[in-house]
Design a protein around this motif. Structure first.
Motif, PDB file in Angstrom:
ATOM      1  N   TRP A 150       6.335   3.906  -3.909  1.00 54.61           N
ATOM      2  CA  TRP A 150       5.145   4.049  -3.064  1.00 54.61           C
ATOM      3  C   TRP A 150       4.794   5.467  -2.652  1.00 54.61           C
ATOM      4  O   TRP A 150       3.857   5.669  -1.891  1.00 54.61           O
ATOM      5  CB  TRP A 150       5.240   3.092  -1.859  1.00 54.61           C
ATOM      6  CG  TRP A 150       4.835   1.704  -2.244  1.00 54.61           C
ATOM      7  CD1 TRP A 150       3.559   1.213  -2.295  1.00 54.61           C
ATOM      8  CD2 TRP A 150       5.673   0.639  -2.694  1.00 54.61           C
ATOM      9  NE1 TRP A 150       3.553  -0.081  -2.734  1.00 54.61           N
ATOM     10  CE2 TRP A 150       4.839  -0.470  -2.988  1.00 54.61           C
ATOM     11  CE3 TRP A 150       7.040   0.493  -2.886  1.00 54.61           C
ATOM     12  CZ2 TRP A 150       5.331  -1.694  -3.454  1.00 54.61           C
ATOM     13  CZ3 TRP A 150       7.528  -0.720  -3.347  1.00 54.61           C
ATOM     14  CH2 TRP A 150       6.679  -1.800  -3.628  1.00 54.61           C
ATOM     15  N   GLN A 171       0.259   0.862   1.124  1.00 56.90           N
ATOM     16  CA  GLN A 171      -0.165  -0.423   0.571  1.00 56.90           C
ATOM     17  C   GLN A 171      -0.711  -1.297   1.703  1.00 56.90           C
ATOM     18  O   GLN A 171      -0.268  -1.198   2.837  1.00 56.90           O
ATOM     19  CB  GLN A 171       1.016  -1.132  -0.096  1.00 56.90           C
ATOM     20  CG  GLN A 171       2.218  -1.260   0.825  1.00 56.90           C
ATOM     21  CD  GLN A 171       3.374  -2.010   0.196  1.00 56.90           C
ATOM     22  OE1 GLN A 171       3.183  -2.683  -0.806  1.00 56.90           O
ATOM     23  NE2 GLN A 171       4.561  -1.914   0.768  1.00 56.90           N
ATOM     24  N   SER A 173      -0.123  -4.259   2.105  1.00 56.86           N
ATOM     25  CA  SER A 173       0.884  -5.258   2.493  1.00 56.86           C
ATOM     26  C   SER A 173       1.378  -5.033   3.922  1.00 56.86           C
ATOM     27  O   SER A 173       1.890  -5.953   4.561  1.00 56.86           O
ATOM     28  CB  SER A 173       2.078  -5.213   1.529  1.00 56.86           C
ATOM     29  OG  SER A 173       1.657  -5.534   0.227  1.00 56.86           O
ATOM     30  N   ARG A 198      -1.114   7.686  -1.202  1.00 59.41           N
ATOM     31  CA  ARG A 198       0.118   7.971  -1.944  1.00 59.41           C
ATOM     32  C   ARG A 198       0.070   9.385  -2.489  1.00 59.41           C
ATOM     33  O   ARG A 198      -1.009   9.896  -2.814  1.00 59.41           O
ATOM     34  CB  ARG A 198       0.285   6.983  -3.106  1.00 59.41           C
ATOM     35  CG  ARG A 198       0.493   5.556  -2.618  1.00 59.41           C
ATOM     36  CD  ARG A 198       0.838   4.613  -3.749  1.00 59.41           C
ATOM     37  NE  ARG A 198       0.683   3.234  -3.310  1.00 59.41           N
ATOM     38  CZ  ARG A 198       0.848   2.164  -4.084  1.00 59.41           C
ATOM     39  NH1 ARG A 198       1.182   2.327  -5.354  1.00 59.41           N
ATOM     40  NH2 ARG A 198       0.692   0.955  -3.599  1.00 59.41           N
ATOM     41  N   GLN A 211      -7.103  -0.799  -1.216  1.00 58.77           N
ATOM     42  CA  GLN A 211      -6.549  -2.046  -1.745  1.00 58.77           C
ATOM     43  C   GLN A 211      -7.140  -3.216  -0.969  1.00 58.77           C
ATOM     44  O   GLN A 211      -7.583  -3.060   0.168  1.00 58.77           O
ATOM     45  CB  GLN A 211      -5.021  -2.086  -1.562  1.00 58.77           C
ATOM     46  CG  GLN A 211      -4.246  -1.278  -2.586  1.00 58.77           C
ATOM     47  CD  GLN A 211      -2.744  -1.538  -2.492  1.00 58.77           C
ATOM     48  OE1 GLN A 211      -2.237  -2.039  -1.485  1.00 58.77           O
ATOM     49  NE2 GLN A 211      -2.030  -1.194  -3.549  1.00 58.77           N
ATOM     50  N   GLU A 213      -5.874  -7.090   0.147  1.00 59.50           N
ATOM     51  CA  GLU A 213      -4.652  -7.880   0.219  1.00 59.50           C
ATOM     52  C   GLU A 213      -5.001  -9.267   0.724  1.00 59.50           C
ATOM     53  O   GLU A 213      -5.607  -9.421   1.770  1.00 59.50           O
ATOM     54  CB  GLU A 213      -3.699  -7.196   1.219  1.00 59.50           C
ATOM     55  CG  GLU A 213      -2.387  -7.911   1.403  1.00 59.50           C
ATOM     56  CD  GLU A 213      -1.264  -7.197   0.639  1.00 59.50           C
ATOM     57  OE1 GLU A 213      -1.538  -6.145   0.018  1.00 59.50           O
ATOM     58  OE2 GLU A 213      -0.135  -7.702   0.674  1.00 59.50           O
ATOM     59  N   PHE A 251       8.920  -7.685  -6.603  1.00 59.28           N
ATOM     60  CA  PHE A 251       8.606  -6.953  -5.367  1.00 59.28           C
ATOM     61  C   PHE A 251       9.638  -7.394  -4.348  1.00 59.28           C
ATOM     62  O   PHE A 251      10.084  -8.556  -4.393  1.00 59.28           O
ATOM     63  CB  PHE A 251       7.202  -7.293  -4.845  1.00 59.28           C
ATOM     64  CG  PHE A 251       6.080  -6.804  -5.734  1.00 59.28           C
ATOM     65  CD1 PHE A 251       5.726  -5.459  -5.769  1.00 59.28           C
ATOM     66  CD2 PHE A 251       5.372  -7.706  -6.522  1.00 59.28           C
ATOM     67  CE1 PHE A 251       4.690  -5.013  -6.588  1.00 59.28           C
ATOM     68  CE2 PHE A 251       4.336  -7.261  -7.342  1.00 59.28           C
ATOM     69  CZ  PHE A 251       3.996  -5.918  -7.382  1.00 59.28           C
ATOM     70  N   GLY A 309      -2.094  -8.209  -3.806  1.00 53.60           N
ATOM     71  CA  GLY A 309      -2.679  -6.939  -3.355  1.00 53.60           C
ATOM     72  C   GLY A 309      -3.040  -6.066  -4.538  1.00 53.60           C
ATOM     73  O   GLY A 309      -2.189  -5.748  -5.363  1.00 53.60           O
TER      74      GLY A 309
HETATM   75  N1  PHE Z   1       1.560  -4.156  -2.247  1.00 57.76           N
HETATM   76  C1  PHE Z   1       1.862  -4.225  -3.659  1.00 57.76           C
HETATM   77  C2  PHE Z   1       1.450  -2.892  -4.304  1.00 57.76           C
HETATM   78  O1  PHE Z   1       0.954  -2.037  -3.663  1.00 57.76           O
HETATM   79  C3  PHE Z   1       1.132  -5.367  -4.321  1.00 57.76           C
HETATM   80  C4  PHE Z   1       1.498  -6.717  -3.813  1.00 57.76           C
HETATM   81  C5  PHE Z   1       0.833  -7.281  -2.745  1.00 57.76           C
HETATM   82  C6  PHE Z   1       2.490  -7.427  -4.411  1.00 57.76           C
HETATM   83  C7  PHE Z   1       1.162  -8.549  -2.300  1.00 57.76           C
HETATM   84  C8  PHE Z   1       2.841  -8.689  -3.969  1.00 57.76           C
HETATM   85  C9  PHE Z   1       2.173  -9.241  -2.899  1.00 57.76           C
HETATM   86  O2  PHE Z   1       1.673  -2.690  -5.459  1.00 57.76           O
END
Ligand code: PHE
Length: 341
Positions: A150, A171, A173, A198, A211, A213, A251, A309
């Motif tokens: 990340w 992210q 997330s 990033r 992004q 999500e 993940f 996401g």
């Molecule tokens: N957050 C992850 C990314 O940035 C993507 C992701 C989101 C994966 C939700 C699983 C569930 O790559």
């Protein structure tokens, strides 16, 4: 005195004829006919002229005055005329510039609307966030190697006793735990669209991007619901005939985890020069990890959920078939580029 009057008159005529602007004319009028103008001064001197000449001098001065007055107004009008020459009232006016929404703003609206149709509520959470929401609480303890993916920006000098350091969200997330804490008791149907940061910059990466999500948590949520949601999105956002597939992946915060592919819009999945194998990669997804549910205060023995996401810029480019050679153009503020959309 007669000579004097005539030469003054001729001098004035020459100057008035040569004047180039209304201001020049006004200056000349004051210089000759004003209260202490040259011609006015001559008027004042009439009383000292021998009486047999007085009448003639009076007539001459008056004549000069009338001639100059009418020449002045004539010249004034003709200057106005020529000023009007270049003004053509039939030429269409210049429209004031009118802007439009940025490409990415359009994309965000469209994505949010597509998910709103099936009951996802758009939310936004901090983009400068504690480590725990971005990593720790998502099953990535400090020093976990998965964090390397990340490329995170850290904010120096801020440390929370429980939530750790402060980061720029790498992210969306990070919004999962915030949403669980906000809603407390499922059902949850969230779409979080936000900026991500990033430490990467090249033709296909920009240090700030977006992004979206999705997070759904309820009793009995399964991979089938995830697949159904992704197919709905593919059909409604990309086009009726598009399909998705899930590919096993990893993940830390989902189990199982997937990468989501969509059939290529050009060859419809048969395989072509652009996609090679018929599929294009959209982004990550998976079933929310029980540890993450617990961290969000939700009982994993009662509830399950899925999350996905993806990048807004990337997804939108895939939809529109736009081939933008360098993602940095999107944020360059170059009007020549932006006006195209
Ligand atoms: N957050 C992850 C990314 O940035 C993507 C992701 C989101 C994966 C939700 C699983 C569930 O790559």
């Amino acid at each position: 005195m007669r000579e004097e009057i005539l030469s003054l008159k001729n001098q004035a005529i020459a100057q008035i004829s040569a004047a180039k602007s209304a201001e020049d004319l006004e200056e000349l009028r004051i210089a000759y006919l004003g209260r202490s103008g040259k011609l006015t001064e001559l008027f004042k001197r009439i009383k000292s002229v021998p009486s047999e000449e007085k009448k003639l001098v009076g007539v001459l001065i008056n004549e000069a005055k009338n001639a100059l007055t009418s020449l002045l107004s004539e010249r004034k009008n003709s200057l106005k005329e020529s000023a009007r020459d270049w003004f053509d009232p039939t030429i269409p006016g210049i429209k004031p510039p009118r802007g439009h929404l940025h490409l990415v703003t359009h994309a965000i609206d469209e994505i949010a609307n597509t998910f709103a149709q099936i009951g996802f509520v758009r939310v936004r959470y901090p983009e400068v966030e504690w480590d725990w929401f971005a990593f720790g609480g998502l099953n990535m303890p400090k020093d976990h190697p998965a964090r390397d993916e990340w490329e995170t920006f850290f904010v120096e000098g801020l440390n929370h006793p429980k939530f750790g350091e402060m980061v720029l969200t790498p992210q969306t997330s990070s919004g999962q735990l915030r949403e669980m804490q906000r809603v407390k008791t499922p059902p949850i149907r969230m779409i979080n669209i936000a900026k991500c940061y990033r430490r990467q910059i090249d033709v296909s990466h920009f240090p700030m991007f977006h992004q979206f999500e999705g997070l759904v948590i309820d009793e009995g949520i399964s991979i089938a619901h995830l697949k159904g949601t992704l197919d709905y999105f593919a059909r409604n956002f990309f086009g009726k005939e598009r399909k998705t597939r899930l590919r096993p992946f990893h993940f830390q915060f989902t189990e199982p985890s997937f990468e989501v592919d969509i059939t290529c819009g050009i060859c419809e999945g048969k395989g072509c020069k652009v996609c090679k194998g018929g599929w294009l990669e959209l982004g990550g997804a998976g079933m929310v990890h029980p540890v993450v549910l617990k961290n969000g205060g939700i009982d994993p023995s009662k509830y399950t959920g899925f999350a996905f996401g993806w990048g807004v810029e990337r997804t939108y480019m895939m939809k529109s078939g736009l081939s933008i050679p360098d993602i940095r153009l999107l944020y360059s503020s170059g009007l020549q580029f932006l006006r195209q959309f």
